[in-house]
Design an enzyme around this catalytic site. Structure first.
Site, mmCIF file in Angstrom:
data_model
loop_
_atom_site.group_PDB
_atom_site.id
_atom_site.type_symbol
_atom_site.label_atom_id
_atom_site.label_comp_id
_atom_site.label_asym_id
_atom_site.label_seq_id
_atom_site.Cartn_x
_atom_site.Cartn_y
_atom_site.Cartn_z
ATOM 1 N N HIS A 268 23.822 19.448 -30.934
ATOM 2 C CA HIS A 268 23.193 19.541 -31.781
ATOM 3 C C HIS A 268 23.907 20.699 -32.502
ATOM 4 O O HIS A 268 23.876 20.945 -34.039
ATOM 5 C CB HIS A 268 21.741 20.743 -31.268
ATOM 6 C CG HIS A 268 21.001 20.918 -32.599
ATOM 7 N ND1 HIS A 268 20.036 20.419 -32.871
ATOM 8 C CD2 HIS A 268 21.074 22.463 -32.676
ATOM 9 C CE1 HIS A 268 18.997 20.774 -33.446
ATOM 10 N NE2 HIS A 268 19.897 22.360 -33.729
ATOM 11 N N GLU A 269 24.656 22.229 -32.489
ATOM 12 C CA GLU A 269 24.694 23.364 -32.714
ATOM 13 C C GLU A 269 26.026 23.031 -33.566
ATOM 14 O O GLU A 269 27.060 23.901 -34.031
ATOM 15 C CB GLU A 269 25.974 24.171 -31.974
ATOM 16 C CG GLU A 269 24.378 25.252 -30.576
ATOM 17 C CD GLU A 269 23.000 25.304 -31.929
ATOM 18 O OE1 GLU A 269 23.458 26.248 -33.458
ATOM 19 O OE2 GLU A 269 22.583 25.264 -31.713
ATOM 20 N N HIS A 272 25.806 21.750 -37.009
ATOM 21 C CA HIS A 272 25.747 22.760 -37.525
ATOM 22 C C HIS A 272 26.925 23.090 -38.294
ATOM 23 O O HIS A 272 27.502 23.815 -39.017
ATOM 24 C CB HIS A 272 25.420 24.256 -37.283
ATOM 25 C CG HIS A 272 23.156 23.680 -36.958
ATOM 26 N ND1 HIS A 272 22.813 23.632 -38.506
ATOM 27 C CD2 HIS A 272 22.862 24.169 -36.261
ATOM 28 C CE1 HIS A 272 20.973 23.873 -37.642
ATOM 29 N NE2 HIS A 272 21.106 24.227 -36.643
ATOM 30 N N GLU A 298 19.703 21.624 -41.106
ATOM 31 C CA GLU A 298 19.033 21.456 -39.612
ATOM 32 C C GLU A 298 19.389 20.090 -39.320
ATOM 33 O O GLU A 298 19.578 19.192 -38.349
ATOM 34 C CB GLU A 298 17.882 20.909 -39.966
ATOM 35 C CG GLU A 298 16.658 21.793 -38.326
ATOM 36 C CD GLU A 298 17.415 22.568 -37.602
ATOM 37 O OE1 GLU A 298 17.244 22.106 -36.356
ATOM 38 O OE2 GLU A 298 17.426 23.219 -37.654
#
Lengths: 498, 498
Positions: A268-269, A272, A298
């Site tokens: 997930h990160e 980003h 996001e």
């Protein structure tokens, strides 16, 4: 181009470059505080960060900006398209920085500090009365802030707060979108839950050493295109992606009993982080070089976590790395089942991609009602319980800690942020289908080791656009149409019901 | 106290507090760059650090300071002793910040950047001609800087440079001190070398894993009183002690084949760190709360490294920790022999405490001669060779890399720094004998686990004094007399010849 306009635009550009140099240290200070700083350093750091924030605020309110903006706007047509976009973003930042009276900002900062600080104890103690006592005056200040912002932009107070995270988005449009979702989502959740396979019980005796999980994480990040010359992975209590473009620092936390949460957190990160690493280098330090919005941000983390890591083909690719670093007894297929597990629950941050939007719709409704006064803060727990029952069939009666006290956002005075999460999920699905129109099925791409083409598509259509386009134009250019929640619906049906 | 003077002093105090908040980020940026920052982050960091330095310089030259200082000085007697000391230190910083014209500072920064950057390649390549080509214009700028500083303080140019690191010290006094040393040191070195025991050959097959060495280092730091709530230990290419009081960050580098260099390095840096952690909390963020001088700073690191770690009793105390973390085959007595090994060599940073001052006396003579023009830069290698032969009996002919090109100091334009190292060694010895007058023999104190009393003595007499006293007063109050090089002589004879 007249001499004068060059000067005004250039002066603005230099000034915002200077601001970005100070913001560099704010980012470094935040990251360091969460990862490296020893405990006794916090008071001094807090004082230094406050001084830095004051200085950045002063720079953003420098009196000379008024003339520079006026001059630059008179010569707008003589600037390049990109320069015009940069000027638009500079104006936006300037506007955001000076539309709230300093005394409201200060009072809100103090109230938020107190509320967050006590929330850390009040939440585990399920102390709703104590929390409400602090949230009430903070909410009053948020209302004042929203009114100031609204008056300056001629929009509604809630839209003014929303715009801090999603410039251009309105509550009216969000209401339409969420009405759309609420028509099909509860039924879909029910259908999916009925089909959930039975999972093997978790073997609680297996240990996954942190250093092995970290090595695995680094290898997966590299597989996902993360450039370690331009960033790091560290540990913090709350995972985040910080740093600056060119030096992107993401964090996670590890659990020795279970490696999936940290692994999915890292993926997930990394979404980003890839966005930050891929922002246009030529616009670094300028407002046009920043990420477009929190929703688009996001969308990239959710593209990585949901669209990529939710694919069986991706897990097949990851599996050899996993076996190399950890003594994992589950097959790739069993892991994929665990990742796609759908189950209504109390906690937003633990929610799967199917039930997640329910948590957001509830918060969006509550935020608006609290701000416009139609919901009294004292009635929030009942409102919460009722909505949870309606959307997910579970009750939070008397369970404040897993209900309306679970998030940090309101405790720090951030209203208007929650919609970005679900906007991100919708954008991610829409990007995926647009990408598939050009490159073919994502699963097939992953099966054939063509992940780099997927990343290139994101790089070209999202990352390297920075803030050069407004959000709607970005989405239109990338996908051929404006935001369309149908794609999320299609994605969820395809993944869970076909 | 008149209202007005309170205001002026308070305004100054607030202003310097603000400066210290920005210096906080400069310290964080430096530390991060050496320990954490990924390589691609350097350009952006350099630009941000330059912007920050410019801002700090502007704050130190704020036009309102002139009036505030004038007002505060008129009311000097109405300030407390400590406030007077703080005012003196503020004035000193102000003076230092505005006595060199900005164009000289900028030109020197650029020349130093080029010279250091190329030195990194030129030194290993033994390229004296290339280095000289860059050092020549840098030296010219250092001369200009020294003249500006000299004119502003009415001292000689070399004294003006010296004062940046050792306020109050003069070349005349140093010459006297070094003349004293040069009368006994060469003979002493000869006598000690004749008595050196034969060491066991080093077993190159043993490996000391970095993580074990690091764990040992942390335990030794704690034994030495380092507070990990207020600091960290990390790895960097060049060991240093950074951070800020209350968050002191020291670094070392490890060699898998040999644990003593890193261990002694950690003990040395822990001396610096203890000084920083022990600075007066009430004066944090104010100039009076800073370490007194580089010489006093070095006295604390050398007290730890030479006075403490050079004692057999200290090594006995360390030995169980060592055995716990590393598979060390040497006895405590053998380790002690290795630590006290004396041998003339080319490299200053590798030198033992006996030969070290020779490296400094040579550089002190060279610096002065280069600055006053009595030594031409082209003749520096010959000068170096001649002095090395005279002091240590070894030649650096044609060996520039291990001769006049070995240090970074001149390559970055730092002239006047070297004497601080030997001043530190002399202060450390003097502090030790003063402490022994009150508490008894250091060896006996260490044998009886009374290290905390030793640390308390340093805390009381050195650390908590910050810059409240000038250097001479500090030394006088701590030891009952001004700086006296006899103590170093006595210490070396006692340790190596008795």
């Amino acid at each position: 181009m007249s001499r004068k306009s060059v000067t005004a635009y250039q002066q603005l550009s230099d000034h915002f470059q200077k601001i970005s140099h100070f913001e560099h240290f704010a980012a470094l200070g935040d990251w360091d505080q969460a990862t490296m700083m020893p405990s006794a350093g916090s008071d001094n750091r807090a004082a230094a960060m406050a001084e830095l924030a004051r200085h950045i605020h002063e720079l953003k309110n420098a009196p000379e900006l008024t003339d520079w903006f006026a001059e630059a706007q008179q010569q707008l047509t003589q600037l390049s398209k990109a320069q015009q976009a940069n000027l638009r973003e500079m104006l936006w930042q300037w506007h955001q920085a000076n539309c709230v009276p300093a005394e409201i900002v200060q009072a809100k900062t103090a109230a938020a500090y107190r509320c967050e600080h006590q929330w850390c104890q009040q939440r585990p103690a399920n102390d709703w009365q104590g929390f409400k006592h602090n949230l009430q005056p903070l909410l009053a200040l948020v209302k004042e802030e929203a009114q100031s912002r609204a008056a300056a932009s001629n929009v509604t107070p809630y839209d003014a707060l929303l715009a801090r995270f999603e410039p251009g988005m309105t509550a009216a449009r969000l209401t339409q979108i969420f009405d759309h979702l609420s028509q099909w989502l509860p039924t879909l959740i029910q259908q999916i839950c009925e089909r959930q396979p039975t999972l093997k019980p978790v073997d609680t005796n297996i240990r996954y050493p942190l250093s092995r999980q970290q090595d695995l994480g680094r290898e997966v990040m590299q597989f996902l295109g993360f450039d370690f010359q331009q960033g790091r992975l560290d540990i913090s209590a709350h995972p985040f992606c910080g740093g600056v473009p060119g030096d992107v620092r993401l964090t996670t936390r590890y659990d020795e009993h279970s490696f999936l949460p940290a692994l999915l957190g890292i993926i997930h990160e990394t979404g980003h982080a890839s966005y930050e690493q891929g922002l246009p280098v030529a616009w670094r330090g300028q407002p046009a070089g920043l990420a477009r919005s929190m929703g688009i941000h996001e969308s990239q983390s959710l593209f990585f976590e949901m669209q990529l890591a939710g694919s069986a083909a991706f897990i097949e690719r990851l599996y050899p790395m996993l076996k190399r670093h950890l003594s994992c007894r589950d097959s790739a297929a069993e892991l994929h089942q665990q990742i796609l597990r759908v189950q209504p629950g109390y906690i937003r941050v633990d929610a799967d991609e199917v039930t997640y939007p329910c948590h957001i719709m509830l918060r969006f409704a509550a935020e608006q009602a609290l701000l416009n006064g139609s919901l009294d803060l004292a009635d929030l727990p009942d409102f919460w319980d009722q909505q949870m029952q309606q959307y997910l069939g579970i009750s939070t009666k008397n369970n404040y800690r897993d209900g309306c006290m679970q998030d940090i956002h309101w405790a720090v005075g951030e209203f208007g942020y929650f919609p970005s999460y679900t906007l991100g999920a919708m954008y991610a699905a829409q990007f995926r289908f647009a990408l598939e129109k050009q490159l073919g099925s994502l699963d097939v791409l992953l099966e054939n080791d063509r992940l780099p083409e997927v990343l290139s598509w994101l790089q070209q259509h999202i990352w390297q656009q920075g803030s050069l386009l407004d959000t709607d134009t970005l989405v239109q250019q990338a996908t051929g149409e404006p935001l369309n929640p149908d794609y999320l619906h299609r994605h969820l049906r395809q993944r869970y019901l076909s």
